[in-house]
Design an enzyme around this catalytic site. Sequence first.
Site, PDB file in Angstrom:
ATOM      1  N   ASP A 150     -33.784 -24.410 -67.893  1.00 49.96           N
ATOM      2  CA  ASP A 150     -34.624 -25.039 -69.484  1.00 49.96           C
ATOM      3  C   ASP A 150     -36.099 -24.006 -69.968  1.00 49.96           C
ATOM      4  OD1 ASP A 150     -35.915 -26.429 -68.717  1.00 49.96           O
ATOM      5  OD2 ASP A 150     -34.560 -27.948 -67.563  1.00 49.96           O
ATOM      6  N   LYS A 172     -30.818 -25.938 -74.137  1.00 50.86           N
ATOM      7  CA  LYS A 172     -30.547 -26.107 -75.810  1.00 50.86           C
ATOM      8  C   LYS A 172     -29.033 -25.388 -75.986  1.00 50.86           C
ATOM      9  CE  LYS A 172     -34.649 -27.599 -78.348  1.00 50.86           C
ATOM     10  NZ  LYS A 172     -35.608 -27.018 -78.275  1.00 50.86           N
ATOM     11  N   MET A 283     -44.489 -36.484 -72.216  1.00 54.51           N
ATOM     12  CA  MET A 283     -43.787 -37.044 -73.444  1.00 54.51           C
ATOM     13  C   MET A 283     -44.695 -37.877 -73.786  1.00 54.51           C
ATOM     14  SD  MET A 283     -40.171 -36.744 -70.792  1.00 54.51           S
ATOM     15  CE  MET A 283     -40.570 -37.633 -69.700  1.00 54.51           C
TER      16      MET A 283
HETATM   17  N1  SAH Z   1     -40.636 -32.847 -63.774  1.00 51.10           N
HETATM   18  C1  SAH Z   1     -42.143 -31.873 -65.648  1.00 51.10           C
HETATM   19  C2  SAH Z   1     -41.699 -32.999 -66.327  1.00 51.10           C
HETATM   20  C3  SAH Z   1     -41.210 -33.346 -67.250  1.00 51.10           C
HETATM   21  S1  SAH Z   1     -40.992 -34.335 -68.698  1.00 51.10           S
HETATM   22  C4  SAH Z   1     -43.188 -31.191 -64.319  1.00 51.10           C
HETATM   23  O1  SAH Z   1     -43.640 -32.857 -63.403  1.00 51.10           O
HETATM   24  O2  SAH Z   1     -44.080 -31.867 -65.530  1.00 51.10           O
HETATM   25  C5  SAH Z   1     -41.421 -32.935 -69.450  1.00 51.10           C
HETATM   26  C6  SAH Z   1     -42.624 -32.841 -70.494  1.00 51.10           C
HETATM   27  O3  SAH Z   1     -44.052 -32.848 -69.132  1.00 51.10           O
HETATM   28  C7  SAH Z   1     -43.444 -32.585 -71.414  1.00 51.10           C
HETATM   29  O4  SAH Z   1     -43.021 -33.354 -72.783  1.00 51.10           O
HETATM   30  C8  SAH Z   1     -44.443 -32.326 -71.794  1.00 51.10           C
HETATM   31  O5  SAH Z   1     -45.687 -33.845 -71.846  1.00 51.10           O
HETATM   32  C9  SAH Z   1     -45.117 -31.951 -70.118  1.00 51.10           C
HETATM   33  N2  SAH Z   1     -45.328 -30.774 -69.786  1.00 51.10           N
HETATM   34  C10 SAH Z   1     -44.351 -29.984 -69.425  1.00 51.10           C
HETATM   35  N3  SAH Z   1     -44.455 -27.958 -69.167  1.00 51.10           N
HETATM   36  C11 SAH Z   1     -45.909 -28.708 -69.925  1.00 51.10           C
HETATM   37  C12 SAH Z   1     -46.468 -27.634 -70.745  1.00 51.10           C
HETATM   38  N4  SAH Z   1     -46.759 -26.437 -70.381  1.00 51.10           N
HETATM   39  N5  SAH Z   1     -47.483 -27.421 -71.437  1.00 51.10           N
HETATM   40  C13 SAH Z   1     -47.491 -29.298 -72.129  1.00 51.10           C
HETATM   41  N6  SAH Z   1     -46.879 -29.501 -71.327  1.00 51.10           N
HETATM   42  C14 SAH Z   1     -46.171 -29.976 -69.991  1.00 51.10           C
END
Ligand code: SAH
Length: 369
Positions: A150, A172, A283
């Site tokens: 994704d 998507k 999120m």
């Molecule tokens: N497993 C992932 C989180 C998945 S939930 C982790 O450990 O990072 C998805 C959320 O992660 C997004 O809605 C946002 O809040 C955050 N996120 C992931 N990558 C990001 C990025 N490059 N910049 C800002 N927020 C990010």
Amino acid sequence: MSTAAGINVNGIELTLDCAGLTVLIAGTTTAARHTVRRYTAGGATVRRIATPAQFQPRLLDAVSLAVVMDGATADRTMPGYSGAGGAPLGEQDWEPLRAACRERRILTASEEPATTGGRVTLIGGGPGVEDLLTVRAKQALREADVVLYDRLGPYRTLPQLAPGAELIDVGKTPGHHPVSQAEIEKLMVAKAREGKHVVRLKGGDPFVFGRGGEEVNTCLAEGIPVTTVPGISSSIAVPAAAGIPVTYRGVAHAFTVISGHQPLIDTEFEALAKLGGTIVVLMGIGTLPQLTSGLRKAGLASSVPVAIVEKGYSPEQRTTVTTLGDAVTAAGRARCASPAVVVIGEVVRQHRDFSATLEHVLAQPLGAS
Ligand code: SAH
């Protein structure tokens, strides 16, 4: 098409420009499949032999590099990977080939044979840039037949990271409908059942709000071998990109990572407020009003600093610094959008403009998008 293939010299990864080179790849079709794909994608003309018996010195004419599938830890008992008389192949079986290469000063490289049998590797891709992938994650991508990805992980350079693999965007579809979790798992299982190495590339760490646990359980229930590779979670890395350490001696000795996907309940807000420390919300843009009012009701001061860090590690990275009382207004005014990490707590005062560092990160070659 890219004209480069990765090669490892004593642990250092080199990128070879293979355009116009002839490369001899020695090993069975199954064992050599990833290697053949990588060099072909890198622009090389690939010449193949499956067994040592097929080797003849004239096959080295015009060859610049010979790659032998005989990594030291390889399972030589795997089907289709045995030498003369059905005995397992060993390093010595390829010795005539190696000796002929030495004589002609042709470089030789050894690679782990690809395994047979379907399996799944869940990879944490980090916050979205290739150089924050782990070495182990890169290795698994190189050995992938199929990658389900994704857009939170480092998807732009996948054609180079997993050359020749089937790349499926499960975040998507063209109609912008995300593929459901059930469909992703069904696809993962179906591809592994075809005998393929399926890599599920996720953003951050696979077990932090990534539904990675569910995917592991599905594989186990279906009897499909599954391994996981941890990744750098955005919960720590994205605040860091904005110069915010999630803990700081004397300021915050705990940090709690919560999902804003669904609003918390009152007792959770109270527990959070009581614990103190830093609150990191993933999120959280959609539920920011409930989050900030819930925390204030639970006793946090409206002056507590808040940072909203959007699109960490991308050229559009932006940090909005505000307070608990003003966060909703500030986020609205700045039109803050997902993906973003919200950081709540005194550590936000450490916020530094790291744009110089960021530019340095962005100056790294990211490959073609
Ligand atoms: N497993 C992932 C989180 C998945 S939930 C982790 O450990 O990072 C998805 C959320 O992660 C997004 O809605 C946002 O809040 C955050 N996120 C992931 N990558 C990001 C990025 N490059 N910049 C800002 N927020 C990010």
